[in-house]
Design a protein around this motif. Structure first.
Motif, PDB file in Angstrom:
ATOM      1  N   ASP A   1       0.834  -1.212   0.000  1.00  0.00           N
ATOM      2  CA  ASP A   1       0.000   0.000   0.000  1.00  0.00           C
ATOM      3  C   ASP A   1       0.864   1.257   0.000  1.00  0.00           C
ATOM      4  OD1 ASP A   1      -2.316  -1.508  -0.010  1.00  0.00           O
ATOM      5  OD2 ASP A   1      -2.659  -1.303   2.152  1.00  0.00           O
ATOM      6  N   GLU A   2       1.920   1.260   0.818  1.00  0.00           N
ATOM      7  CA  GLU A   2       2.818   2.415   0.877  1.00  0.00           C
ATOM      8  C   GLU A   2       3.507   2.636  -0.466  1.00  0.00           C
ATOM      9  OE1 GLU A   2       5.397   1.394   4.114  1.00  0.00           O
ATOM     10  OE2 GLU A   2       3.830   1.753   5.618  1.00  0.00           O
ATOM     11  N   ARG A   3       3.968   1.546  -1.081  1.00  0.00           N
ATOM     12  CA  ARG A   3       4.638   1.681  -2.374  1.00  0.00           C
ATOM     13  C   ARG A   3       3.670   2.160  -3.444  1.00  0.00           C
ATOM     14  NH1 ARG A   3      10.069   0.263  -3.021  1.00  0.00           N
ATOM     15  NH2 ARG A   3       9.648   1.340  -4.965  1.00  0.00           N
ATOM     16  N   ALA A   4       2.429   1.687  -3.391  1.00  0.00           N
ATOM     17  CA  ALA A   4       1.424   2.105  -4.375  1.00  0.00           C
ATOM     18  C   ALA A   4       1.166   3.604  -4.279  1.00  0.00           C
ATOM     19  CB  ALA A   4       0.125   1.321  -4.181  1.00  0.00           C
ATOM     20  N   GLU A   5       1.142   4.123  -3.054  1.00  0.00           N
ATOM     21  CA  GLU A   5       0.896   5.556  -2.860  1.00  0.00           C
ATOM     22  C   GLU A   5       2.025   6.414  -3.401  1.00  0.00           C
ATOM     23  OE1 GLU A   5       0.089   6.231   1.267  1.00  0.00           O
ATOM     24  OE2 GLU A   5      -1.693   4.956   1.235  1.00  0.00           O
ATOM     25  N   SER A   6       3.245   5.900  -3.332  1.00  0.00           N
ATOM     26  CA  SER A   6       4.396   6.709  -3.724  1.00  0.00           C
ATOM     27  C   SER A   6       4.936   6.376  -5.120  1.00  0.00           C
ATOM     28  CB  SER A   6       5.524   6.543  -2.701  1.00  0.00           C
ATOM     29  OG  SER A   6       6.023   5.217  -2.730  1.00  0.00           O
ATOM     30  N   LEU A   7       4.393   5.354  -5.764  1.00  0.00           N
ATOM     31  CA  LEU A   7       4.926   4.921  -7.053  1.00  0.00           C
ATOM     32  C   LEU A   7       4.553   5.891  -8.159  1.00  0.00           C
ATOM     33  CD1 LEU A   7       6.430   2.551  -8.488  1.00  0.00           C
ATOM     34  CD2 LEU A   7       4.170   1.715  -9.108  1.00  0.00           C
ATOM     35  N   ASP A   8       5.552   6.335  -8.868  1.00  0.00           N
ATOM     36  CA  ASP A   8       5.350   7.163 -10.051  1.00  0.00           C
ATOM     37  C   ASP A   8       5.864   6.349 -11.235  1.00  0.00           C
ATOM     38  OD1 ASP A   8       5.102   9.020 -12.024  1.00  0.00           O
ATOM     39  OD2 ASP A   8       6.563  10.430 -11.196  1.00  0.00           O
ATOM     40  N   PRO A   9       4.952   5.737 -11.998  1.00  0.00           N
ATOM     41  CA  PRO A   9       5.386   4.836 -13.058  1.00  0.00           C
ATOM     42  C   PRO A   9       5.923   5.525 -14.309  1.00  0.00           C
ATOM     43  CG  PRO A   9       3.010   4.972 -13.026  1.00  0.00           C
ATOM     44  CD  PRO A   9       3.509   5.788 -11.862  1.00  0.00           C
ATOM     45  N   ASP A  10       5.972   6.852 -14.282  1.00  0.00           N
ATOM     46  CA  ASP A  10       6.435   7.577 -15.454  1.00  0.00           C
ATOM     47  C   ASP A  10       7.709   8.324 -15.121  1.00  0.00           C
ATOM     48  OD1 ASP A  10       6.219   8.429 -18.102  1.00  0.00           O
ATOM     49  OD2 ASP A  10       5.306  10.321 -17.470  1.00  0.00           O
ATOM     50  N   PRO A  11       8.808   8.031 -15.755  1.00  0.00           N
ATOM     51  CA  PRO A  11       8.945   7.114 -16.873  1.00  0.00           C
ATOM     52  C   PRO A  11       9.103   5.671 -16.381  1.00  0.00           C
ATOM     53  CG  PRO A  11      11.064   8.084 -16.403  1.00  0.00           C
ATOM     54  CD  PRO A  11      10.065   8.710 -15.447  1.00  0.00           C
ATOM     55  N   PRO A  12       8.885   4.690 -17.268  1.00  0.00           N
ATOM     56  CA  PRO A  12       9.138   3.301 -16.885  1.00  0.00           C
ATOM     57  C   PRO A  12      10.552   3.149 -16.348  1.00  0.00           C
ATOM     58  CG  PRO A  12       7.991   3.397 -18.969  1.00  0.00           C
ATOM     59  CD  PRO A  12       8.371   4.819 -18.617  1.00  0.00           C
ATOM     60  N   ASP A  13      10.708   2.277 -15.367  1.00  0.00           N
ATOM     61  CA  ASP A  13      11.987   2.160 -14.674  1.00  0.00           C
ATOM     62  C   ASP A  13      12.229   0.705 -14.268  1.00  0.00           C
ATOM     63  OD1 ASP A  13      14.137   2.213 -12.899  1.00  0.00           O
ATOM     64  OD2 ASP A  13      13.470   4.045 -11.920  1.00  0.00           O
ATOM     65  N   GLU A  14      13.128   0.053 -14.985  1.00  0.00           N
ATOM     66  CA  GLU A  14      13.417  -1.357 -14.713  1.00  0.00           C
ATOM     67  C   GLU A  14      14.049  -1.562 -13.340  1.00  0.00           C
ATOM     68  OE1 GLU A  14      15.311  -5.302 -16.788  1.00  0.00           O
ATOM     69  OE2 GLU A  14      15.643  -3.366 -17.739  1.00  0.00           O
ATOM     70  N   GLU A  15      14.907  -0.657 -12.918  1.00  0.00           N
ATOM     71  CA  GLU A  15      15.535  -0.802 -11.601  1.00  0.00           C
ATOM     72  C   GLU A  15      14.491  -0.750 -10.490  1.00  0.00           C
ATOM     73  OE1 GLU A  15      18.040  -1.856  -8.866  1.00  0.00           O
ATOM     74  OE2 GLU A  15      18.592  -1.806 -10.986  1.00  0.00           O
ATOM     75  N   ARG A  16      13.522   0.128 -10.614  1.00  0.00           N
ATOM     76  CA  ARG A  16      12.434   0.212  -9.637  1.00  0.00           C
ATOM     77  C   ARG A  16      11.620  -1.084  -9.654  1.00  0.00           C
ATOM     78  NH1 ARG A  16       9.978   5.344 -10.687  1.00  0.00           N
ATOM     79  NH2 ARG A  16       9.165   4.324 -12.513  1.00  0.00           N
ATOM     80  N   ALA A  17      11.394  -1.652 -10.832  1.00  0.00           N
ATOM     81  CA  ALA A  17      10.669  -2.917 -10.952  1.00  0.00           C
ATOM     82  C   ALA A  17      11.408  -4.031 -10.217  1.00  0.00           C
ATOM     83  CB  ALA A  17      10.477  -3.281 -12.423  1.00  0.00           C
ATOM     84  N   LEU A  18      12.710  -4.090 -10.389  1.00  0.00           N
ATOM     85  CA  LEU A  18      13.506  -5.124  -9.715  1.00  0.00           C
ATOM     86  C   LEU A  18      13.480  -4.932  -8.203  1.00  0.00           C
ATOM     87  CD1 LEU A  18      16.541  -5.320 -12.167  1.00  0.00           C
ATOM     88  CD2 LEU A  18      14.521  -6.813 -12.051  1.00  0.00           C
ATOM     89  N   GLU A  19      13.475  -3.695  -7.764  1.00  0.00           N
ATOM     90  CA  GLU A  19      13.369  -3.404  -6.335  1.00  0.00           C
ATOM     91  C   GLU A  19      12.038  -3.921  -5.773  1.00  0.00           C
ATOM     92  OE1 GLU A  19      12.685   0.671  -3.990  1.00  0.00           O
ATOM     93  OE2 GLU A  19      14.536   0.632  -5.168  1.00  0.00           O
ATOM     94  N   LEU A  20      10.966  -3.749  -6.525  1.00  0.00           N
ATOM     95  CA  LEU A  20       9.654  -4.242  -6.087  1.00  0.00           C
ATOM     96  C   LEU A  20       9.628  -5.761  -6.016  1.00  0.00           C
ATOM     97  CD1 LEU A  20       7.400  -1.768  -8.056  1.00  0.00           C
ATOM     98  CD2 LEU A  20       7.657  -1.882  -5.579  1.00  0.00           C
ATOM     99  N   LEU A  21      10.350  -6.413  -6.910  1.00  0.00           N
ATOM    100  CA  LEU A  21      10.449  -7.870  -6.848  1.00  0.00           C
ATOM    101  C   LEU A  21      11.136  -8.295  -5.562  1.00  0.00           C
ATOM    102  CD1 LEU A  21      11.446  -8.817 -10.506  1.00  0.00           C
ATOM    103  CD2 LEU A  21       9.188  -8.956  -9.440  1.00  0.00           C
ATOM    104  N   ARG A  22      12.256  -7.638  -5.253  1.00  0.00           N
ATOM    105  CA  ARG A  22      13.020  -7.987  -4.040  1.00  0.00           C
ATOM    106  C   ARG A  22      12.251  -7.646  -2.774  1.00  0.00           C
ATOM    107  NH1 ARG A  22      17.121  -5.725  -7.275  1.00  0.00           N
ATOM    108  NH2 ARG A  22      16.873  -3.727  -6.229  1.00  0.00           N
ATOM    109  N   GLU A  23      11.554  -6.523  -2.801  1.00  0.00           N
ATOM    110  CA  GLU A  23      10.876  -6.017  -1.607  1.00  0.00           C
ATOM    111  C   GLU A  23       9.524  -6.682  -1.358  1.00  0.00           C
ATOM    112  OE1 GLU A  23       8.761  -1.827  -0.523  1.00  0.00           O
ATOM    113  OE2 GLU A  23      10.714  -1.703  -1.505  1.00  0.00           O
ATOM    114  N   GLY A  24       8.833  -7.070  -2.435  1.00  0.00           N
ATOM    115  CA  GLY A  24       7.462  -7.526  -2.257  1.00  0.00           C
ATOM    116  C   GLY A  24       7.123  -8.876  -2.856  1.00  0.00           C
ATOM    117  N   VAL A  25       7.352  -9.043  -4.151  1.00  0.00           N
ATOM    118  CA  VAL A  25       6.956 -10.289  -4.794  1.00  0.00           C
ATOM    119  C   VAL A  25       7.715 -11.459  -4.193  1.00  0.00           C
ATOM    120  CG1 VAL A  25       6.826 -11.578  -6.961  1.00  0.00           C
ATOM    121  CG2 VAL A  25       6.300  -9.129  -6.942  1.00  0.00           C
ATOM    122  N   GLY A  26       9.027 -11.334  -4.101  1.00  0.00           N
ATOM    123  CA  GLY A  26       9.844 -12.421  -3.544  1.00  0.00           C
ATOM    124  C   GLY A  26       9.440 -12.800  -2.129  1.00  0.00           C
ATOM    125  N   PRO A  27       9.376 -11.838  -1.200  1.00  0.00           N
ATOM    126  CA  PRO A  27       8.967 -12.175   0.158  1.00  0.00           C
ATOM    127  C   PRO A  27       7.551 -12.740   0.271  1.00  0.00           C
ATOM    128  CG  PRO A  27      10.116 -10.086   0.154  1.00  0.00           C
ATOM    129  CD  PRO A  27       9.897 -10.464  -1.290  1.00  0.00           C
TER     130      PRO A  27
END
Length: 119
Positions: free
Chosen positions: A17-43
């Protein structure tokens, strides 16, 4: 369901929820995507795997299971948004866990489930 898993699901939900509130998807950012994998999807997927293996095998209540799966989908939606893709995730936590066991790579899990990035 033990409080150990209940509390961890709640923490993953809050972080998403916190990440959703602060996420600015513009411009697309692969490094940010990988961070979300490590921080959320993986755990999130790892929590499911941990609960379902070895001596800790635990049965999730319907509410906990639904919350865990919704949390996975939220993280995957945020991941896709980092590539400029609007996604309404309805992915199975079990399928994600099976993919993680097969691939040992959370990025592969996210790519197979979401189709993002298009390779």
């Amino acid at each position: 369901m033990s409080h150990q898993f209940h509390d961890r699901i709640r923490a993953l939900e809050r972080r998403a929820d916190e990440r959703a509130e602060s996420l600015d998807p513009d411009p697309p950012d692969e490094e940010r995507a990988l961070e979300l994998l490590r921080e959320g999807v993986g755990p999130t997927v790892s929590l499911y795997c941990e609960a379902r293996t070895g001596d800790t095998w635990a049965r999730f209540g319907e509410s906990e299971f639904d919350r865990l799966e919704a949390t996975l989908n939220r993280w995957l939606e945020l991941y896709a948004a980092c590539y400029g893709v609007d996604l309404d995730g309805e992915f199975s936590i079990r399928t994600a866990a099976e993919l993680l066991v097969d691939t040992h790579d959370v990025r592969d899990v996210a790519t197979v489930l979401t189709g993002v990035p298009d390779r």
